[in-house]
Design a protein around this motif. Structure first.
Motif, PDB file in Angstrom:
ATOM      1  N   MET A 130     -48.497  17.735 -24.487  1.00 34.84           N
ATOM      2  CA  MET A 130     -47.840  17.114 -23.316  1.00 34.84           C
ATOM      3  C   MET A 130     -48.868  16.313 -22.531  1.00 34.84           C
ATOM      4  SD  MET A 130     -45.798  19.013 -20.206  1.00 34.84           S
ATOM      5  CE  MET A 130     -45.266  18.097 -18.769  1.00 34.84           C
ATOM      6  N   ALA A 131     -48.529  15.108 -22.175  1.00 35.07           N
ATOM      7  CA  ALA A 131     -49.461  14.264 -21.435  1.00 35.07           C
ATOM      8  C   ALA A 131     -49.657  14.817 -20.035  1.00 35.07           C
ATOM      9  CB  ALA A 131     -48.917  12.838 -21.360  1.00 35.07           C
ATOM     10  N   PRO A 132     -50.870  14.660 -19.454  1.00 35.10           N
ATOM     11  CA  PRO A 132     -51.084  15.139 -18.097  1.00 35.10           C
ATOM     12  C   PRO A 132     -50.222  14.370 -17.115  1.00 35.10           C
ATOM     13  CG  PRO A 132     -52.928  13.792 -18.819  1.00 35.10           C
ATOM     14  CD  PRO A 132     -52.066  14.000 -20.013  1.00 35.10           C
ATOM     15  N   PRO A 133     -49.779  15.020 -16.028  1.00 40.02           N
ATOM     16  CA  PRO A 133     -48.946  14.322 -15.043  1.00 40.02           C
ATOM     17  C   PRO A 133     -49.712  13.187 -14.376  1.00 40.02           C
ATOM     18  CG  PRO A 133     -49.667  16.446 -14.194  1.00 40.02           C
ATOM     19  CD  PRO A 133     -50.057  16.408 -15.636  1.00 40.02           C
ATOM     20  N   GLN A 134     -49.006  12.107 -14.085  1.00 38.16           N
ATOM     21  CA  GLN A 134     -49.628  10.981 -13.410  1.00 38.16           C
ATOM     22  C   GLN A 134     -49.857  11.327 -11.948  1.00 38.16           C
ATOM     23  OE1 GLN A 134     -47.393   7.399 -14.107  1.00 38.16           O
ATOM     24  NE2 GLN A 134     -46.780   8.061 -16.149  1.00 38.16           N
ATOM     25  N   VAL A 171     -36.233  11.214  -6.708  1.00 37.97           N
ATOM     26  CA  VAL A 171     -36.159  12.479  -7.448  1.00 37.97           C
ATOM     27  C   VAL A 171     -37.358  13.327  -7.058  1.00 37.97           C
ATOM     28  CG1 VAL A 171     -36.023  13.577  -9.727  1.00 37.97           C
ATOM     29  CG2 VAL A 171     -35.032  11.307  -9.382  1.00 37.97           C
ATOM     30  N   GLY A 172     -37.176  14.633  -6.956  1.00 35.89           N
ATOM     31  CA  GLY A 172     -38.293  15.522  -6.663  1.00 35.89           C
ATOM     32  C   GLY A 172     -37.820  16.870  -6.191  1.00 35.89           C
ATOM     33  N   GLY A 229     -40.560  18.542 -15.559  1.00 37.65           N
ATOM     34  CA  GLY A 229     -41.757  19.356 -15.338  1.00 37.65           C
ATOM     35  C   GLY A 229     -42.792  18.676 -14.467  1.00 37.65           C
ATOM     36  N   GLU A 230     -42.845  17.352 -14.497  1.00 38.62           N
ATOM     37  CA  GLU A 230     -43.817  16.640 -13.674  1.00 38.62           C
ATOM     38  C   GLU A 230     -43.459  16.670 -12.194  1.00 38.62           C
ATOM     39  OE1 GLU A 230     -45.146  12.853 -14.993  1.00 38.62           O
ATOM     40  OE2 GLU A 230     -45.081  13.388 -17.124  1.00 38.62           O
ATOM     41  N   TYR A 231     -42.184  16.814 -11.884  1.00 38.59           N
ATOM     42  CA  TYR A 231     -41.783  16.962 -10.479  1.00 38.59           C
ATOM     43  C   TYR A 231     -42.092  18.373  -9.980  1.00 38.59           C
ATOM     44  CZ  TYR A 231     -39.287  12.557 -11.201  1.00 38.59           C
ATOM     45  OH  TYR A 231     -38.967  11.248 -11.485  1.00 38.59           O
ATOM     46  N   LEU A 232     -41.942  19.351 -10.851  1.00 40.22           N
ATOM     47  CA  LEU A 232     -42.167  20.730 -10.445  1.00 40.22           C
ATOM     48  C   LEU A 232     -43.623  21.006 -10.091  1.00 40.22           C
ATOM     49  CD1 LEU A 232     -39.901  22.670 -12.961  1.00 40.22           C
ATOM     50  CD2 LEU A 232     -39.438  22.131 -10.561  1.00 40.22           C
TER      51      LEU A 232
END
Length: 326
Positions: free
Chosen positions: A1-5, A79-80, A114-117
């Motif tokens: 999985m790519a790291p979150p931006q 979104v978030g 998952g990136e929002y969490l």
């Protein structure tokens, strides 16, 4: 999985708070408060005994995917997650608070959930955020379908009020209040400022702030929770006195006056501690409210009036209890 931006800095923070009397005959002790606010299994409730009894729940997260309120008609999707918590002061005053931060720009497409969490309390717009217009839209009240952090605070309040610890027998009747706030960036090199504090209809208060870049959403929420608590105390005590006709020729007898005012002494008068739980950098934002309209001056006048009335109505009873001299 790519790291979150990485997320750009926030250019708007907003939230809402519900404040009410805990519906229980007796104030909760610190252990019972911890049971009431144990909203997440395995996470501790924050407890404090100085400068007064205080309990705060762990944060909860609510996912949102909706349009943002806007004063200029812009339709920006975001979104978030919205962060929320509940708090109990001296086992008697219950608050639920929800808030989020919004960066100035966001992606053109929705990220994996998952990136929002991993960014709790951040709501990202699609594209550029018209933050001034959105702040005015937040304070003016969202339309149906827009982001509404007040609904999150309401939902958490309903959840807490259903707890079996609460017997639903408050010692007196009073109304809850709502406080809605929005914070925009301060001009470069300037400190935080309270731009406006407004008493609106239907028990609503609105607060417009400007704060330096990097001010945390949690610190802003703590400041506004404190505003909401003390505004509720003032509002409640003012209304206790409002219905009484005091002085010569008043219709109420001593028993009525004492019965009406005693709950203030038993449950409220010791709770006044502005900025006791506010971070040092934001505590100065209490100063405008102390200067005008003068929150603490009004509170002290109300407290003195209540004590004077209780003392005055105690005088005839004391005289009746004194046996006549020879």
């Amino acid at each position: 999985m790519a790291p979150p931006q990485s997320t750009p800095p926030a250019v708007l923070a907003c939230g809402e708070i519900r404040t009410c009397l805990l519906p229980a005959r007796q104030a909760l002790d610190i252990r019972s408060a911890a049971r009431l606010l144990g909203l997440r299994a395995g996470e501790r409730v924050l407890l404090s005994e100085r400068p007064g009894l205080y309990a705060r729940s762990p944060d909860t997260l609510t996912g949102v995917d909706c349009l943002l309120p806007s004063a200029n008609g812009a339709r920006v999707r975001a979104v978030g997650t919205v962060t929320a918590h509940a708090a109990l002061t001296e086992g008697r005053v219950l608050q639920t608070s929800a808030h989020c931060r919004l960066p100035g720009t966001g992606p053109d497409q929705r990220r994996p959930w998952g990136e929002y969490l991993v960014r709790p309390g951040v709501v990202e717009p699609f594209g550029r955020l018209p933050h001034e217009a959105v702040a005015r839209g937040v304070l003016g009240g969202p339309r149906q379908g827009d982001l509404d952090v007040g609904l999150v605070a309401d939902g958490l309040l309903t959840r807490v009020l259903r707890h079996p610890l609460l017997d639903q027998r408050p010692p007196f009747r009073c109304r809850p209040t709502r406080l809605r706030w929005a914070a925009l960036p301060a001009p470069p090199g300037e400190g935080p400022s309270l731009e406006r504090f407004t008493l609106a209809e239907d028990e609503l208060r609105t607060v417009h702030l400007r704060v330096p870049e990097g001010t945390s959403g949690a610190e802003l929420a703590a400041l506004c929770d404190d505003f909401a608590l003390h505004d509720w105390l003032l509002t409640t005590v003012v209304r206790m006195l409002d219905g009484l006709r005091l002085g010569a020729g008043a219709a109420q007898d001593a028993a009525t006056v004492v019965r009406t005012l005693r709950p203030a002494v038993d449950h409220l008068l010791h709770l006044w501690m502005p900025a006791a739980r506010v971070g040092r950098e934001l505590a100065a934002l209490w100063d405008p409210l102390e200067e005008r309209p003068g929150f603490t001056r009004q509170w002290q006048a109300l407290v003195q009036r209540i004590r004077d009335q209780l003392a005055l109505y105690a005088v005839p009873a004391a005289h009746r209890d004194v046996a006549p001299g020879p």
